[in-house]
Design a protein around this motif. Sequence first.
Motif, PDB file in Angstrom:
ATOM      1  N   MET A   1      10.837  66.239  72.679  1.00 31.33           N
ATOM      2  CA  MET A   1       9.477  65.847  73.029  1.00 31.33           C
ATOM      3  C   MET A   1       8.515  66.950  72.623  1.00 31.33           C
ATOM      4  O   MET A   1       8.848  68.125  72.653  1.00 31.33           O
ATOM      5  N   ALA A   2       7.266  66.548  72.254  1.00 32.96           N
ATOM      6  CA  ALA A   2       6.253  67.497  71.814  1.00 32.96           C
ATOM      7  C   ALA A   2       4.917  67.096  72.414  1.00 32.96           C
ATOM      8  O   ALA A   2       4.633  65.912  72.605  1.00 32.96           O
ATOM      9  N   LEU A   3       4.104  68.093  72.711  1.00 28.75           N
ATOM     10  CA  LEU A   3       2.823  67.857  73.386  1.00 28.75           C
ATOM     11  C   LEU A   3       1.701  68.491  72.597  1.00 28.75           C
ATOM     12  O   LEU A   3       1.811  69.633  72.134  1.00 28.75           O
ATOM     13  N   GLY A   4       0.598  67.728  72.420  1.00 27.42           N
ATOM     14  CA  GLY A   4      -0.596  68.236  71.761  1.00 27.42           C
ATOM     15  C   GLY A   4      -1.807  68.006  72.639  1.00 27.42           C
ATOM     16  O   GLY A   4      -1.841  67.061  73.442  1.00 27.42           O
ATOM     17  N   LYS A   5      -2.822  68.875  72.498  1.00 28.78           N
ATOM     18  CA  LYS A   5      -3.998  68.791  73.359  1.00 28.78           C
ATOM     19  C   LYS A   5      -5.282  68.920  72.546  1.00 28.78           C
ATOM     20  O   LYS A   5      -5.303  69.538  71.482  1.00 28.78           O
ATOM     21  N   ALA A   6      -6.339  68.329  73.093  1.00 31.43           N
ATOM     22  CA  ALA A   6      -7.697  68.484  72.560  1.00 31.43           C
ATOM     23  C   ALA A   6      -8.647  68.217  73.718  1.00 31.43           C
ATOM     24  O   ALA A   6      -8.244  67.717  74.776  1.00 31.43           O
ATOM     25  N   ALA A   7      -9.914  68.522  73.531  1.00 35.00           N
ATOM     26  CA  ALA A   7     -10.899  68.359  74.606  1.00 35.00           C
ATOM     27  C   ALA A   7     -12.125  67.614  74.084  1.00 35.00           C
ATOM     28  O   ALA A   7     -12.511  67.758  72.921  1.00 35.00           O
ATOM     29  N   THR A   8     -12.729  66.831  74.947  1.00 35.57           N
ATOM     30  CA  THR A   8     -13.958  66.121  74.629  1.00 35.57           C
ATOM     31  C   THR A   8     -14.733  65.911  75.928  1.00 35.57           C
ATOM     32  O   THR A   8     -14.477  66.617  76.923  1.00 35.57           O
ATOM     33  N   THR A   9     -15.645  64.950  75.965  1.00 37.67           N
ATOM     34  CA  THR A   9     -16.434  64.700  77.167  1.00 37.67           C
ATOM     35  C   THR A   9     -16.516  63.206  77.441  1.00 37.67           C
ATOM     36  O   THR A   9     -16.318  62.380  76.549  1.00 37.67           O
ATOM     37  N   ALA A  10     -16.834  62.871  78.676  1.00 36.96           N
ATOM     38  CA  ALA A  10     -17.128  61.498  79.080  1.00 36.96           C
ATOM     39  C   ALA A  10     -18.538  61.470  79.635  1.00 36.96           C
ATOM     40  O   ALA A  10     -18.932  62.347  80.412  1.00 36.96           O
ATOM     41  N   LEU A  11     -19.319  60.481  79.228  1.00 34.33           N
ATOM     42  CA  LEU A  11     -20.713  60.389  79.644  1.00 34.33           C
ATOM     43  C   LEU A  11     -20.821  59.745  81.020  1.00 34.33           C
ATOM     44  O   LEU A  11     -20.140  58.772  81.326  1.00 34.33           O
ATOM     45  N   ASP A  12     -21.714  60.296  81.828  1.00 40.39           N
ATOM     46  CA  ASP A  12     -22.054  59.739  83.136  1.00 40.39           C
ATOM     47  C   ASP A  12     -23.570  59.829  83.266  1.00 40.39           C
ATOM     48  O   ASP A  12     -24.107  60.806  83.748  1.00 40.39           O
ATOM     49  N   GLY A  13     -24.273  58.790  82.797  1.00 41.86           N
ATOM     50  CA  GLY A  13     -25.725  58.879  82.703  1.00 41.86           C
ATOM     51  C   GLY A  13     -26.092  59.839  81.584  1.00 41.86           C
ATOM     52  O   GLY A  13     -25.614  59.723  80.459  1.00 41.86           O
ATOM     53  N   VAL A  14     -26.944  60.824  81.908  1.00 48.23           N
ATOM     54  CA  VAL A  14     -27.293  61.843  80.918  1.00 48.23           C
ATOM     55  C   VAL A  14     -26.464  63.103  81.114  1.00 48.23           C
ATOM     56  O   VAL A  14     -26.754  64.141  80.504  1.00 48.23           O
TER      57      VAL A  14
ATOM     58  N   HIS B   1     -19.050  65.109  81.302  1.00 49.90           N
ATOM     59  CA  HIS B   1     -17.982  65.807  82.015  1.00 49.90           C
ATOM     60  C   HIS B   1     -16.831  66.080  81.050  1.00 49.90           C
ATOM     61  O   HIS B   1     -16.445  65.196  80.274  1.00 49.90           O
ATOM     62  N   PRO B   2     -16.272  67.281  81.072  1.00 43.89           N
ATOM     63  CA  PRO B   2     -15.154  67.585  80.173  1.00 43.89           C
ATOM     64  C   PRO B   2     -13.960  66.675  80.434  1.00 43.89           C
ATOM     65  O   PRO B   2     -13.637  66.343  81.574  1.00 43.89           O
ATOM     66  N   VAL B   3     -13.312  66.277  79.358  1.00 41.56           N
ATOM     67  CA  VAL B   3     -12.105  65.458  79.426  1.00 41.56           C
ATOM     68  C   VAL B   3     -11.042  66.130  78.562  1.00 41.56           C
ATOM     69  O   VAL B   3     -11.301  66.482  77.407  1.00 41.56           O
ATOM     70  N   HIS B   4      -9.862  66.306  79.126  1.00 42.17           N
ATOM     71  CA  HIS B   4      -8.742  66.913  78.402  1.00 42.17           C
ATOM     72  C   HIS B   4      -7.811  65.808  77.927  1.00 42.17           C
ATOM     73  O   HIS B   4      -7.290  65.035  78.730  1.00 42.17           O
ATOM     74  N   VAL B   5      -7.640  65.736  76.621  1.00 40.83           N
ATOM     75  CA  VAL B   5      -6.814  64.706  75.996  1.00 40.83           C
ATOM     76  C   VAL B   5      -5.446  65.316  75.665  1.00 40.83           C
ATOM     77  O   VAL B   5      -5.366  66.343  74.973  1.00 40.83           O
TER      78      VAL B   5
ATOM     79  N   LEU C   1     -14.894  71.476  72.104  1.00 41.38           N
ATOM     80  CA  LEU C   1     -15.070  70.059  72.367  1.00 41.38           C
ATOM     81  C   LEU C   1     -15.198  69.326  71.037  1.00 41.38           C
ATOM     82  O   LEU C   1     -15.949  69.748  70.157  1.00 41.38           O
ATOM     83  N   PHE C   2     -14.476  68.226  70.901  1.00 42.30           N
ATOM     84  CA  PHE C   2     -14.498  67.424  69.679  1.00 42.30           C
ATOM     85  C   PHE C   2     -15.100  66.061  69.990  1.00 42.30           C
ATOM     86  O   PHE C   2     -14.716  65.402  70.955  1.00 42.30           O
ATOM     87  N   LEU C   3     -16.051  65.627  69.163  1.00 45.13           N
ATOM     88  CA  LEU C   3     -16.654  64.309  69.312  1.00 45.13           C
ATOM     89  C   LEU C   3     -16.788  63.672  67.935  1.00 45.13           C
ATOM     90  O   LEU C   3     -17.218  64.330  66.983  1.00 45.13           O
ATOM     91  N   GLY C   4     -16.439  62.397  67.838  1.00 46.95           N
ATOM     92  CA  GLY C   4     -16.610  61.715  66.566  1.00 46.95           C
ATOM     93  C   GLY C   4     -15.878  60.387  66.525  1.00 46.95           C
ATOM     94  O   GLY C   4     -14.765  60.256  67.044  1.00 46.95           O
ATOM     95  N   GLU C   5     -16.513  59.401  65.906  1.00 43.18           N
ATOM     96  CA  GLU C   5     -15.877  58.114  65.640  1.00 43.18           C
ATOM     97  C   GLU C   5     -15.269  58.168  64.246  1.00 43.18           C
ATOM     98  O   GLU C   5     -15.899  58.673  63.305  1.00 43.18           O
ATOM     99  N   LEU C   6     -14.084  57.636  64.101  1.00 43.04           N
ATOM    100  CA  LEU C   6     -13.385  57.684  62.817  1.00 43.04           C
ATOM    101  C   LEU C   6     -13.556  56.381  62.060  1.00 43.04           C
ATOM    102  O   LEU C   6     -13.389  55.292  62.623  1.00 43.04           O
ATOM    103  N   GLY C   7     -13.885  56.490  60.783  1.00 45.90           N
ATOM    104  CA  GLY C   7     -13.826  55.354  59.897  1.00 45.90           C
ATOM    105  C   GLY C   7     -12.410  55.181  59.396  1.00 45.90           C
ATOM    106  O   GLY C   7     -11.566  56.084  59.512  1.00 45.90           O
ATOM    107  N   LEU C   8     -12.114  54.038  58.807  1.00 49.88           N
ATOM    108  CA  LEU C   8     -10.758  53.800  58.316  1.00 49.88           C
ATOM    109  C   LEU C   8     -10.364  54.762  57.212  1.00 49.88           C
ATOM    110  O   LEU C   8      -9.179  55.001  56.983  1.00 49.88           O
ATOM    111  N   ASP C   9     -11.347  55.312  56.494  1.00 52.06           N
ATOM    112  CA  ASP C   9     -11.040  56.281  55.434  1.00 52.06           C
ATOM    113  C   ASP C   9     -10.980  57.720  55.947  1.00 52.06           C
ATOM    114  O   ASP C   9     -10.821  58.642  55.160  1.00 52.06           O
ATOM    115  N   GLY C  10     -11.126  57.907  57.260  1.00 53.08           N
ATOM    116  CA  GLY C  10     -11.043  59.240  57.829  1.00 53.08           C
ATOM    117  C   GLY C  10     -12.368  59.957  57.979  1.00 53.08           C
ATOM    118  O   GLY C  10     -12.396  61.096  58.465  1.00 53.08           O
ATOM    119  N   THR C  11     -13.471  59.345  57.567  1.00 53.11           N
ATOM    120  CA  THR C  11     -14.781  59.973  57.755  1.00 53.11           C
ATOM    121  C   THR C  11     -15.141  59.979  59.238  1.00 53.11           C
ATOM    122  O   THR C  11     -14.710  59.123  60.012  1.00 53.11           O
TER     123      THR C  11
END
Length: 521
Positions: A1-14, A17-21, A118-128
Amino acid sequence: MALGKAATTALDGVLAHPVHVEANIGVGLPGIQIVGMADTGISEARSRIRTAVSNSTLPWPKTKIIVSMAPASLPKSGAHFDLPIALAILTAGLTEQEEELGGFGLSGDIVRRLETTLFLGELGLDGTVRPVPGVIPALLAAQNHGFESLVIPPGNAAEAALVPDMPVYVARTLADAFGWACGRRLLPRAGSLAQPTRPEAGPAPCMSDIAGQHAAKHAAEVAAAGGHHLLMLGPPGAGKSMIAARLPSILPPLTTEQSLEATAIHSIAGSPGRVVEAAPFVAPHSSITRASLLGGGSGRPRPGAVSLAHHGVLFLDEASEVAAGALDGLRAPLEEGEVRLVRSRREVVYPARFQLVLAANPCRCAAEDPARCTCTPGQRQAYLSNLSGPLRDRLDMVLRLSGRSAQLHADGEETSAAIADRVAAARERSRARWQAAGLQVHTNAGMPSALLRRRFPAEDDAMELLRAYLATGELSQRGVDRTLKLSWTLADLAGQDRPTIEHVSSALDLRGDAVREEVAA
């Protein structure tokens, strides 16, 4: 088994809050399972993420993947989870490869970079990596929770540049973001890619376009200088809508703090990447619903028109046609400067410190002269009945426009630039006064009423006049407070240090109590 981590945020109004993925690769049939109170949109992103990874020629695990997002009790929604989920899975794959080769897991530099970014971004099918809402709240959350940097899409670079104290990097593709996380690539800073805001096409509307109506334009100047709320009544063609549409042209530019707040709201509402530098002007149709006006919707509530007009103008034309329930919903935001939306045992708060401008005809037939009115007494009485008494009491000025005040030509009319200079000077006087008193107030209308009466009254004879109006019931306590705020604006426009009885008398005239009584009749 292997574990990977990254961090981002979840919006609550304006707020964000940090979210650990976390992504775990283990024994089982190939597939992705996402847990942690993620909405349907995040769950449906699995195929998009896998295709983006494959088209980026990056390795995809061929076993079972479980993605967990903590804290599990925090609702999560939005396409900006694409990039951190993909990175967590890819780093888990690296860990699995190193374990197979007898290694001891990822290097400390890679782990630290993933945990402090913190990482934020929507992925296109081509990876953009595509722009997403909520970058500014994420930046503020990163500062408050000890993160060292952010990685965002290039389409969000301009709004990220509004917060210069945090290192923000731009990833054009998933491969760029993964390469940077592994220390193999460099990413450009958001500040180097931020493009200046393009001016709107065509000439901006100017007050000099309006021929005549000098009293109405003076009232608009007073409203702009103090941030006061205004109701204009008059027949069609008298200039109500033209004056309201030109109100932003005499307002000062937003401060950096105001621009940051307004940009964050517009980004959350669905305009990511756009920087709001001028006072917003929001003019919804008279058929607007209460939810569209105040905010709401299923899932994560969206900001309404009152929040989109934050630090700007909310103009409701044909106010008589707006639903009474929607108009009454404005009462709390006008007093508190924010909207509180309760959804599923959660309260979401959006800022809503706006300037309200209403326009309406005197009756359904819109006759300026009552002798020519064809409406029945009942129709005339019910025409503006949707404007409740408590809402009318929150309006600083009620103005009646007459078609006879118009002129044929607009030659020699004062320009918006000239009026804007006086408005800016008046606002600077008020800002300096409130700042010297230790108050973070931008306009006279936003001044706390109790402090205004106690520490910043008008001259003694002017206060006696207000006391007399209060004693006879001609003004409510709120009416006294709003008249006093209006008097301070008139004093600031006149360059005087304290409101006199002349300023209070002029403020009482601008309040238009006689017109209010006609509306209430």
